[in-house]
Write a protein that holds these residues in place. Structure first.
Motif, PDB file in Angstrom:
ATOM      1  N   GLU A 113      -6.722  -0.684   7.569  1.00  0.00           N
ATOM      2  CA  GLU A 113      -5.134  -1.423   6.519  1.00  0.00           C
ATOM      3  C   GLU A 113      -3.601  -1.101   6.470  1.00  0.00           C
ATOM      4  O   GLU A 113      -4.257   0.321   7.394  1.00  0.00           O
ATOM      5  N   THR A 114      -3.506  -2.126   5.588  1.00  0.00           N
ATOM      6  CA  THR A 114      -1.754  -1.187   6.009  1.00  0.00           C
ATOM      7  C   THR A 114      -1.151  -1.309   7.097  1.00  0.00           C
ATOM      8  O   THR A 114      -0.481  -0.455   7.252  1.00  0.00           O
TER       9      THR A 114
ATOM     10  N   ASN B   4     -12.961   4.172   6.197  1.00  0.00           N
ATOM     11  CA  ASN B   4     -11.321   3.826   5.862  1.00  0.00           C
ATOM     12  C   ASN B   4     -10.034   4.536   7.194  1.00  0.00           C
ATOM     13  O   ASN B   4     -10.762   5.849   6.936  1.00  0.00           O
TER      14      ASN B   4
ATOM     15  N   SER C 163      -6.544   3.424   9.089  1.00  0.00           N
ATOM     16  CA  SER C 163      -5.389   3.216   7.855  1.00  0.00           C
ATOM     17  C   SER C 163      -4.150   3.508   9.182  1.00  0.00           C
ATOM     18  O   SER C 163      -4.162   3.372  10.266  1.00  0.00           O
ATOM     19  N   ASN C 164      -2.461   2.611   8.567  1.00  0.00           N
ATOM     20  CA  ASN C 164      -1.557   2.483   9.797  1.00  0.00           C
ATOM     21  C   ASN C 164      -1.145   4.450   9.961  1.00  0.00           C
ATOM     22  O   ASN C 164      -1.347   5.175   8.742  1.00  0.00           O
TER      23      ASN C 164
ATOM     24  N   CYS D 246      -4.188  -3.616  -4.705  1.00  0.00           N
ATOM     25  CA  CYS D 246      -4.389  -2.032  -3.941  1.00  0.00           C
ATOM     26  C   CYS D 246      -3.470  -1.030  -4.780  1.00  0.00           C
ATOM     27  O   CYS D 246      -3.941  -1.110  -6.082  1.00  0.00           O
TER      28      CYS D 246
ATOM     29  N   TYR E 263      -7.924   7.477   3.160  1.00  0.00           N
ATOM     30  CA  TYR E 263      -6.396   6.741   4.114  1.00  0.00           C
ATOM     31  C   TYR E 263      -5.488   7.802   3.708  1.00  0.00           C
ATOM     32  O   TYR E 263      -4.985   8.594   2.869  1.00  0.00           O
TER      33      TYR E 263
END
Length: 349
Positions: free
Chosen positions: A151-152, A111, A113-114, A298, A67
């Motif tokens: 995610e996110t 992973n 993410s944003n 989280c 992340y």
């Protein structure tokens, strides 16, 4: 025999430990603010222990800690040359720990993410985001992950790009959104609309993670569950967000008397605002009861919190042998051999 993610979802629930970002900052191995997971290279044993602690607390998944480990973040801290080594190291460490599970080898998830650079009005940003995801997912494929967790996301279109790049590598995808305080994604989609679309486009699991605690996430989870035919995931933060303050970005601490170096309690002064493990366990049971089978916590989560969540939905964890039992406590226990004068004193203590 190691079951894949879909097989585990069919039997459910799947427990997922996240929150490495805050946990490793709390342990002293990561800088708050930049929040780049350099720990995968600087302190690999510390990362392995975090992986291990969450797996032993019930996580079926060891999530590779990449992340914010993307090209844009590495550019900001001036270490782009470490991007690929960081990503590969995080996955390899996760695979090592996953094999330690004494019952069934844990799943390993890549992973992404944003990126914080996506701009719906800037086509070049979309190309840049796609390039970022493509290289990270390619490394995930080459390192042999079981699925990729995207995610996110707070833009639907950025999440869609993530799903497309995961699908190109023929890997299962879990896609979850972080919903900001406006209660709508930043490109105008409701979170349930976005989840429905991504599920229809092939995401194995869709749902929400981060930003919101159970109280302000659960109403949206219920909407997602009604809108989506497939599997739904839920990974809230363990903080007491409210309708007035639905995310942890502006969560106030009315009891704080000291001067904070930041404008808000986020990210380093949230400690007094935690839910306790029993509140989190109650939420997990509620989530399972409405049909959510990919359940976790989280940012801010501890292994003890995750264990309580797992046990609440009927999962006995490796470390359930250490779950609270007050029977032998000198003041609050019920063991008949305890000293009576201590037990009698407990109401005064």
């Amino acid at each position: 025999m190691k079951r894949n993610l879909q097989q585990r979802l069919e039997e459910g629930p799947v427990i997922v430990g996240e929150g490495y970002l805050f946990e490793l900052e709390r342990r002293g191995y990561l800088q708050a603010g930049s929040f780049v997971p350099e720990v995968a290279l600087d302190n690999p044993q510390a990362l392995k222990q975090a992986y291990r602690d969450f797996m032993n607390a019930g996580s079926d998944v060891v999530l590779a800690f990449t992340y914010n480990g993307n090209r844009e973040k590495m550019r900001i801290i001036g270490k782009e040359e470490l991007l690929e080594p960081l990503n590969r190291s995080a996955i390899r460490l996760a695979k090592e720990v996953a094999k330690e599970h004494p019952v069934e080898e844990a799943l390993v998830a890549g992973n992404i993410s944003n990126t914080n650079i996506f701009d719906p009005d800037d086509p070049s940003s979309k190309d840049q985001v796609r390039s970022i995801f493509a290289e990270m997912v390619q490394w995930c494929k080459e390192e042999g992950v079981d699925f990729v967790n995207g995610e996110t996301f707070y833009y639907y279109e950025e999440a869609l790009i993530a799903l497309e790049e995961i699908t190109k590598q023929e890997l299962p995808a879990v896609i979850t959104f972080g919903l900001m305080g406006e209660n709508i994604l930043r490109d105008g989609y409701t979170v349930e609309e976005a989840c429905q679309l991504l599920s229809e486009k092939g995401a194995l699991v869709v749902g929400m993670n981060c930003f919101r605690g159970p109280e302000t996430m659960q109403p949206y989870l219920a909407k997602i569950r009604k809108s989506v035919n497939g599997y739904v995931g839920a990974l809230p933060i363990p903080y007491r967000t409210t309708e007035e303050h639905p995310t942890f970005f502006n969560l106030p601490d009315g009891a704080c008397s000291c001067h904070l170096p930041t404008e808000t309690t986020f990210p380093t002064a949230l400690d007094p605002l935690y839910h306790n493990r029993y509140e989190l366990a109650a939420w997990a049971k509620e989530a399972k009861d409405i049909g959510i089978h990919y359940i976790g916590l989280c940012c801010g989560a501890s292994p003890a919190m995750l264990r309580a969540v797992a046990e609440a939905v009927g999962v006995e964890t490796i470390n359930s042998k250490y779950s609270p039992n007050m029977e032998k406590h000198f003041l609050f226990g019920s063991d008949k051999t305890l000293k009576k004068h201590n037990v009698d004193y407990r109401l005064k203590a």
